[in-house]
Design a protein around this motif. Sequence first.
Motif, PDB file in Angstrom:
ATOM      1  N   LEU A   1       0.850  -1.186   0.000  1.00 52.33           N
ATOM      2  CA  LEU A   1       0.000   0.000   0.000  1.00 52.33           C
ATOM      3  C   LEU A   1       0.888   1.238   0.000  1.00 52.33           C
ATOM      4  CD1 LEU A   1      -2.661  -1.188   2.597  1.00 52.33           C
ATOM      5  CD2 LEU A   1      -2.827  -1.215   0.105  1.00 52.33           C
ATOM      6  N   LYS A   2       0.449   2.275  -0.668  1.00 50.86           N
ATOM      7  CA  LYS A   2       1.285   3.449  -0.916  1.00 50.86           C
ATOM      8  C   LYS A   2       1.178   4.496   0.193  1.00 50.86           C
ATOM      9  CE  LYS A   2       2.105   1.670  -4.937  1.00 50.86           C
ATOM     10  NZ  LYS A   2       3.237   0.823  -5.109  1.00 50.86           N
ATOM     11  N   PHE A   3       2.306   5.151   0.449  1.00 46.42           N
ATOM     12  CA  PHE A   3       2.330   6.328   1.297  1.00 46.42           C
ATOM     13  C   PHE A   3       2.183   7.552   0.401  1.00 46.42           C
ATOM     14  CE2 PHE A   3       5.030   3.522   4.076  1.00 46.42           C
ATOM     15  CZ  PHE A   3       4.101   3.405   5.097  1.00 46.42           C
ATOM     16  N   THR A   4       1.773   8.656   0.974  1.00 43.96           N
ATOM     17  CA  THR A   4       1.568   9.872   0.186  1.00 43.96           C
ATOM     18  C   THR A   4       2.889  10.546  -0.195  1.00 43.96           C
ATOM     19  OG1 THR A   4       1.297  11.186   2.197  1.00 43.96           O
ATOM     20  CG2 THR A   4      -0.701  10.331   1.163  1.00 43.96           C
ATOM     21  N   THR A   5       3.990  10.048   0.322  1.00 39.84           N
ATOM     22  CA  THR A   5       5.289  10.650   0.023  1.00 39.84           C
ATOM     23  C   THR A   5       5.776  10.321  -1.389  1.00 39.84           C
ATOM     24  OG1 THR A   5       6.357   8.745   1.057  1.00 39.84           O
ATOM     25  CG2 THR A   5       6.066  10.732   2.413  1.00 39.84           C
TER      26      THR A   5
END
Length: 115
Positions: free
Chosen positions: A100-104
């Motif tokens: 799952l992706k981080f917003t960074t």
Amino acid sequence: MKNLLKLEEVSEMLLALLVFTQLPYAWWVLPATFLLPDLSIVGYLAGPRVGAGCYNLAHHKAVALAVGIIGWWFAQPLLLLAGTVLLFHSAFDRLLGYGLKFTTGFRDTHLGRVG
């Protein structure tokens, strides 16, 4: 530990495959729909925050299970198919190390940096 996590992902893929075999769809439907969850990356056109949210929604296993259970509960094979495809796809992604992706940034995931 890494092998145990990979075994878990393979087990989830096999479960999704087993559910799929009980659905009224031809065998080619699963491979044909396999990449549909990746269309969620279009959200990145609106920025990393929206993109990560779209991607994570389409790749979250709880969403896959909820969609599948709703499909089963209401006898809606299309929803059950959608949940099955989401689970199969998400487990395959995790098996390859895509989390799952981080917003960074797109490459920053809960499983570590990709690439």
